[in-house]
Design an enzyme around this catalytic site. Structure first.
Site, PDB file in Angstrom:
ATOM      1  N   ASP A   9     -11.242   5.450   1.906  1.00  0.00           N
ATOM      2  CA  ASP A   9     -10.742   6.401   1.050  1.00  0.00           C
ATOM      3  C   ASP A   9     -12.091   6.821   0.292  1.00  0.00           C
ATOM      4  O   ASP A   9     -12.376   6.918  -0.897  1.00  0.00           O
ATOM      5  CB  ASP A   9      -9.885   5.934  -0.030  1.00  0.00           C
ATOM      6  CG  ASP A   9     -10.194   4.753  -1.063  1.00  0.00           C
ATOM      7  OD1 ASP A   9     -11.375   4.290  -0.819  1.00  0.00           O
ATOM      8  OD2 ASP A   9      -9.623   4.468  -2.117  1.00  0.00           O
ATOM      9  N   ASP A  14     -17.889   3.317  -0.413  1.00  0.00           N
ATOM     10  CA  ASP A  14     -17.892   3.328   0.824  1.00  0.00           C
ATOM     11  C   ASP A  14     -18.826   4.198   1.552  1.00  0.00           C
ATOM     12  O   ASP A  14     -19.156   3.694   2.666  1.00  0.00           O
ATOM     13  CB  ASP A  14     -16.333   4.232   0.930  1.00  0.00           C
ATOM     14  CG  ASP A  14     -15.249   3.384   0.249  1.00  0.00           C
ATOM     15  OD1 ASP A  14     -15.254   2.076   0.222  1.00  0.00           O
ATOM     16  OD2 ASP A  14     -14.475   3.876  -0.383  1.00  0.00           O
TER      17      ASP A  14
END
Length: 113
Positions: A9, A14
């Site tokens: 997400d 990330d």
């Protein structure tokens, strides 16, 4: 060589993980599958594509998935990651395109292959 499908997400943490994986010689990232979470789906996809562009190595396919959780409303983390998921850097849109296949279908296909 280890092969990975990264399901994300895509916010700032990330993005760093994606860049690291793409630059690791012992890892091949087969695909990125992206869902809404830290930010909405479209922003999450844009952040994944930006990570690939920044890594400047090779270009795994990116597949969009769910725009909200199955059984509740979407609650984003813009208070932590900023409106763009990257600390409000508002980077230019990458020149890489997302695939049309749904992320879940891509995961199943890639595993079967």
């Amino acid at each position: 060589m280890r092969k990975f499908i990264i399901d994300t997400d895509t916010a700032s943490d990330d993005v760093i993980a994606i860049i690291t994986a793409l630059r690791e010689p012992s890892v091949e990232v087969l695909a990125l599958t992206v869902v809404a979470g830290n930010v909405g789906l479209e922003q999450s996809i844009q952040n994944a594509l930006t990570a690939i562009e920044i890594a400047d190595t090779y270009q795994p396919s990116v597949y969009g998935g769910m725009s909200k959780p199955l059984f509740r409303n979407l609650f984003t983390a813009d208070d932590i990651h900023g409106d763009d998921g990257l600390g409000n850097m508002f980077l230019p849109k990458p020149n890489i395109k997302v695939e049309s296949e749904h992320a879940m279908d891509a995961i199943i296909r890639l595993i079967e292959e």
